[in-house]
Motif scaffolding. Sequence first.
Motif, mmCIF file in Angstrom:
data_model
loop_
_atom_site.group_PDB
_atom_site.id
_atom_site.type_symbol
_atom_site.label_atom_id
_atom_site.label_comp_id
_atom_site.label_asym_id
_atom_site.label_seq_id
_atom_site.Cartn_x
_atom_site.Cartn_y
_atom_site.Cartn_z
ATOM 1 N N MET A 110 0.842 -1.193 0.000
ATOM 2 C CA MET A 110 0.000 0.000 0.000
ATOM 3 C C MET A 110 0.881 1.247 0.000
ATOM 4 O O MET A 110 1.052 1.932 1.001
ATOM 5 C CB MET A 110 -0.931 -0.002 1.210
ATOM 6 N N ASN A 111 1.448 1.512 -1.132
ATOM 7 C CA ASN A 111 2.411 2.603 -1.230
ATOM 8 C C ASN A 111 1.787 3.914 -1.659
ATOM 9 O O ASN A 111 2.444 4.956 -1.611
ATOM 10 C CB ASN A 111 3.527 2.221 -2.213
ATOM 11 N N THR A 112 0.538 3.905 -2.107
ATOM 12 C CA THR A 112 -0.053 5.130 -2.629
ATOM 13 C C THR A 112 -1.277 5.525 -1.811
ATOM 14 O O THR A 112 -1.874 4.716 -1.081
ATOM 15 C CB THR A 112 -0.469 4.962 -4.101
ATOM 16 N N PHE A 113 -1.631 6.791 -1.946
ATOM 17 C CA PHE A 113 -2.802 7.316 -1.261
ATOM 18 C C PHE A 113 -4.058 6.566 -1.684
ATOM 19 O O PHE A 113 -4.917 6.222 -0.859
ATOM 20 C CB PHE A 113 -2.917 8.801 -1.589
ATOM 21 N N PHE B 265 -6.928 11.510 -6.253
ATOM 22 C CA PHE B 265 -5.752 12.204 -6.771
ATOM 23 C C PHE B 265 -4.694 12.289 -5.668
ATOM 24 O O PHE B 265 -5.018 12.576 -4.517
ATOM 25 C CB PHE B 265 -6.133 13.597 -7.270
ATOM 26 N N PRO B 266 -3.423 12.048 -6.011
ATOM 27 C CA PRO B 266 -2.378 11.935 -4.979
ATOM 28 C C PRO B 266 -2.001 13.256 -4.328
ATOM 29 O O PRO B 266 -1.486 13.271 -3.217
ATOM 30 C CB PRO B 266 -1.202 11.335 -5.732
ATOM 31 N N ASP B 267 -2.238 14.380 -5.023
ATOM 32 C CA ASP B 267 -1.833 15.675 -4.480
ATOM 33 C C ASP B 267 -2.569 16.784 -5.218
ATOM 34 O O ASP B 267 -3.449 16.523 -6.043
ATOM 35 C CB ASP B 267 -0.311 15.871 -4.593
ATOM 36 N N LEU B 268 -2.176 18.022 -4.912
ATOM 37 C CA LEU B 268 -2.791 19.193 -5.540
ATOM 38 C C LEU B 268 -1.859 19.852 -6.548
ATOM 39 O O LEU B 268 -2.057 21.019 -6.896
ATOM 40 C CB LEU B 268 -3.172 20.219 -4.465
ATOM 41 N N ASN B 269 -0.873 19.119 -7.014
ATOM 42 C CA ASN B 269 0.141 19.709 -7.889
ATOM 43 C C ASN B 269 -0.318 19.876 -9.334
ATOM 44 O O ASN B 269 0.353 20.555 -10.107
ATOM 45 C CB ASN B 269 1.418 18.864 -7.853
ATOM 46 N N ASP B 270 -1.442 19.233 -9.700
ATOM 47 C CA ASP B 270 -1.884 19.315 -11.090
ATOM 48 C C ASP B 270 -3.405 19.378 -11.124
ATOM 49 O O ASP B 270 -4.072 18.418 -11.502
ATOM 50 C CB ASP B 270 -1.369 18.109 -11.883
ATOM 51 N N PHE C 292 -8.883 14.310 -2.599
ATOM 52 C CA PHE C 292 -7.482 14.700 -2.450
ATOM 53 C C PHE C 292 -7.037 14.416 -1.013
ATOM 54 O O PHE C 292 -7.869 14.411 -0.097
ATOM 55 C CB PHE C 292 -7.299 16.192 -2.742
ATOM 56 N N PRO C 293 -5.740 14.208 -0.795
ATOM 57 C CA PRO C 293 -5.259 14.033 0.586
ATOM 58 C C PRO C 293 -5.304 15.347 1.355
ATOM 59 O O PRO C 293 -4.882 16.390 0.844
ATOM 60 C CB PRO C 293 -3.828 13.530 0.397
ATOM 61 N N ARG C 294 -5.827 15.292 2.557
ATOM 62 C CA ARG C 294 -5.875 16.508 3.373
ATOM 63 C C ARG C 294 -4.480 17.012 3.677
ATOM 64 O O ARG C 294 -4.237 18.215 3.801
ATOM 65 C CB ARG C 294 -6.633 16.236 4.673
ATOM 66 N N ALA C 295 -3.520 16.130 3.801
ATOM 67 C CA ALA C 295 -2.139 16.541 4.077
ATOM 68 C C ALA C 295 -1.576 17.409 2.968
ATOM 69 O O ALA C 295 -0.627 18.159 3.176
ATOM 70 C CB ALA C 295 -1.254 15.313 4.280
ATOM 71 N N ALA C 296 -2.166 17.318 1.775
ATOM 72 C CA ALA C 296 -1.651 18.100 0.645
ATOM 73 C C ALA C 296 -1.823 19.590 0.864
ATOM 74 O O ALA C 296 -1.180 20.400 0.206
ATOM 75 C CB ALA C 296 -2.362 17.684 -0.645
ATOM 76 N N THR C 297 -2.686 19.982 1.809
ATOM 77 C CA THR C 297 -2.914 21.405 2.035
ATOM 78 C C THR C 297 -2.001 21.970 3.120
ATOM 79 O O THR C 297 -1.986 23.177 3.349
ATOM 80 C CB THR C 297 -4.370 21.650 2.459
ATOM 81 N N LEU C 298 -1.236 21.126 3.811
ATOM 82 C CA LEU C 298 -0.468 21.592 4.963
ATOM 83 C C LEU C 298 0.593 22.645 4.634
ATOM 84 O O LEU C 298 0.809 23.553 5.424
ATOM 85 C CB LEU C 298 0.169 20.397 5.671
ATOM 86 N N PRO C 299 1.310 22.543 3.502
ATOM 87 C CA PRO C 299 2.310 23.576 3.212
ATOM 88 C C PRO C 299 1.718 24.971 3.045
ATOM 89 O O PRO C 299 2.413 25.967 3.163
ATOM 90 C CB PRO C 299 2.955 23.093 1.911
#
Length: 275
Positions: free
Chosen positions: A1-4, A195-200, A240-247
Amino acid sequence: MNTFCDQLMIQYLDPARIQGLLVPADDPDKNRLRALLASVYEPSTLEVHVLEAPSVLTTQFQVPLDDPLTVRANWEKLLPDTAQARAVLEVPRTGPPLWIDVALDTRVTAQVALTSGALDALASEDLTGLSQQEFVARFAFLDLADLMRRAQVSDYQELQAEFPRIYRLHHAQPPPFDPTAPGRTFRLRVSVLVFPDLNDLAGALRRLVQSRQALDESRPHPDEYDGGAVLAAGAWLAVFPRAATLPNPEPAGLEQQVTDLLATDGFVTAFETTT
């Protein structure tokens, strides 16, 4: 389980997590479920007042989505004999396959109220004695230019000749909302893309649009229901992962911006955490 996505699929084996995805604990008004329902069923004579918790009938993971390419061709022969033929072919589209990460088949029961009453009376007005100014004053709710365009006439005198009377429909007041009345049940298919992140965000929106179009083409749906219009074959939920908003210094603000962006095209957004 390597991905979100892998982690979420394991978590979504628990029906409680699926319910939490559709109706989060911090969403007592069920606004997310309301948005999902509204993305499919657009009411014209109904207003949703109360939603019950959805009933999830089936949950499927990694469902392939057909994306056919429709090809239309015409062949015509003029001499010596006139002949014509048309053909429509559907062939698989080349390119990466489309997948729905989680496909939910649900039933949603809603307490609704009518927004318009039944036809109460029919009235008519004689136009032959009205000047154009009097017509505009009496029928302010009508756009005279648009009415003449729809009637395919060039001026007001021609409109009087073609339509010497105008009719108005009077509807009774709709009944008040009755919370004890039986609810209406809607079938709601919810397609979840992870989606793995908010980069795209542009790429995420393109994937959502392409997937929705493919589902609408492969699963025909009625254009209307008893109460309004049917907009799509199913609702779409982007996770989306909530952690993606932390930065971001204001993560809640960023989440709302992403939610608003996707909502402009009828998509619903969720931010999840994995354990």
